[in-house]
Write an enzyme that holds these catalytic residues in place. Structure first.
Site, PDB file in Angstrom:
ATOM      1  N   CYS A  48      41.592  72.409  39.992  1.00 16.94           N
ATOM      2  CA  CYS A  48      42.033  73.080  41.235  1.00 16.94           C
ATOM      3  C   CYS A  48      41.117  72.704  42.401  1.00 16.94           C
ATOM      4  O   CYS A  48      41.575  72.507  43.526  1.00 16.94           O
ATOM      5  CB  CYS A  48      42.031  74.595  41.059  1.00 16.94           C
ATOM      6  SG  CYS A  48      43.096  75.168  39.731  1.00 16.94           S
ATOM      7  N   ARG A 122      50.905  75.095  38.297  1.00 22.27           N
ATOM      8  CA  ARG A 122      50.742  74.402  39.581  1.00 22.27           C
ATOM      9  C   ARG A 122      52.144  74.157  40.136  1.00 22.27           C
ATOM     10  O   ARG A 122      52.790  73.164  39.801  1.00 22.27           O
ATOM     11  CB  ARG A 122      50.008  73.068  39.383  1.00 22.27           C
ATOM     12  CG  ARG A 122      48.635  73.229  38.776  1.00 22.27           C
ATOM     13  CD  ARG A 122      47.902  71.913  38.666  1.00 22.27           C
ATOM     14  NE  ARG A 122      46.782  72.056  37.757  1.00 22.27           N
ATOM     15  CZ  ARG A 122      45.607  72.590  38.081  1.00 22.27           C
ATOM     16  NH1 ARG A 122      45.401  73.019  39.311  1.00 22.27           N
ATOM     17  NH2 ARG A 122      44.637  72.699  37.195  1.00 22.27           N
TER      18      ARG A 122
HETATM   19  C1  BEZ Z   1      41.323  73.510  36.272  1.00 18.23           C
HETATM   20  O1  BEZ Z   1      40.388  72.776  35.990  1.00 18.23           O
HETATM   21  O2  BEZ Z   1      41.711  73.664  37.433  1.00 18.23           O
HETATM   22  C2  BEZ Z   1      42.033  74.250  35.181  1.00 18.23           C
HETATM   23  C3  BEZ Z   1      42.085  73.639  33.922  1.00 18.23           C
HETATM   24  C4  BEZ Z   1      42.714  74.332  32.881  1.00 18.23           C
HETATM   25  C5  BEZ Z   1      43.288  75.572  33.124  1.00 18.23           C
HETATM   26  C6  BEZ Z   1      43.261  76.122  34.381  1.00 18.23           C
HETATM   27  C7  BEZ Z   1      42.635  75.459  35.426  1.00 18.23           C
END
Ligand code: BEZ
Length: 213
Positions: A48, A122
């Site tokens: 993110c 997402r």
């Molecule tokens: C992230 O790195 O943004 C992420 C990875 C796995 C689950 C949720 C967020």
């Protein structure tokens, strides 16, 4: 009864949301602009973080295309602010667009929570200047989005709307038609005949015509 999520071609539902830049009324506050509303699974997560930096770096390009960005996750405003501070202090990028602090109600209304997950996927909603949903993308938590594609879609929508045409695969780099656009299929026999006689367009057949803009 739970309302169904808005789909392509439908009006974005009216709602008031709390953001890092104060309350916003959707879609009314964005009337006359394109809006990219995107959700992320959670603050202080690596993928993110890369996405927010990528969006911010392209923010001037989005703005040139009369397009605003609006993030969302089920986190509190304080968490969003602390995370933005961290990104500024550690990655040297100031995030300028607002982020919705959702309690879960907005995400449920818009279909951002899939299955029995507690976090949002997402999602990317493309909302046009009249408040109509024009496209929806979903990516899973483990895959960061492709921001060139999001920009390409906004450009493609604007060219398509302005010229009443459609866009081929990979436009403007289609391997057969290059940057030509697709003339919508003829809907009457007369139109089909006209198409084949029209020197400003190139047709493989009456239903498959393309042209330069
Ligand atoms: C992230 O790195 O943004 C992420 C990875 C796995 C689950 C949720 C967020």
């Amino acid at each position: 009864m739970e309302e169904k999520i808005p789909l392509i071609g439908e009006q974005f539902p009216e709602m008031k949301v709390a953001t890092t830049h104060g309350d916003r009324n959707l879609p009314g506050d964005y009337k006359g602009k394109w809006l990219i509303l995107f959700s992320h699974p959670g603050d202080f997560t690596p993928v993110c973080t890369t996405e927010f930096i990528a969006f911010q770096k392209r923010y001037p390009e989005f703005r040139k295309l009369n397009t605003e960005l609006l993030g969302l996750s089920v986190d509190q405003v304080h968490s969003h602010i602390k995370w933005m501070d961290w990104i500024r202090d550690n990655m040297g990028v100031e995030i300028e667009f607002p982020i919705i602090a959702d309690t879960g109600a907005v995400s449920r209304r818009l279909g951002f929570i899939h299955g029995d997950a507690s976090k949002t996927v997402r999602a990317v909603f493309f909302v046009d200047p009249k408040g109509t949903v024009r496209a929806i993308l979903y990516y899973p938590a483990e895959l960061g989005r492709n921001f060139d594609e999001i920009l390409r879609m906004i450009r493609a929508f604007q060219v398509a709307d302005e010229n009443k045409v459609a866009m081929p695969a990979d436009w403007p780099n289609n391997d057969i038609f290059g940057d030509d656009v697709i003339v919508p299929p003829a809907s009457t026999v007369e139109m089909a005949k006209q198409r084949l006689a029209d020197k400003s367009i190139t047709c493989k057949d009456w239903w498959m015509c393309h042209k330069k803009l």
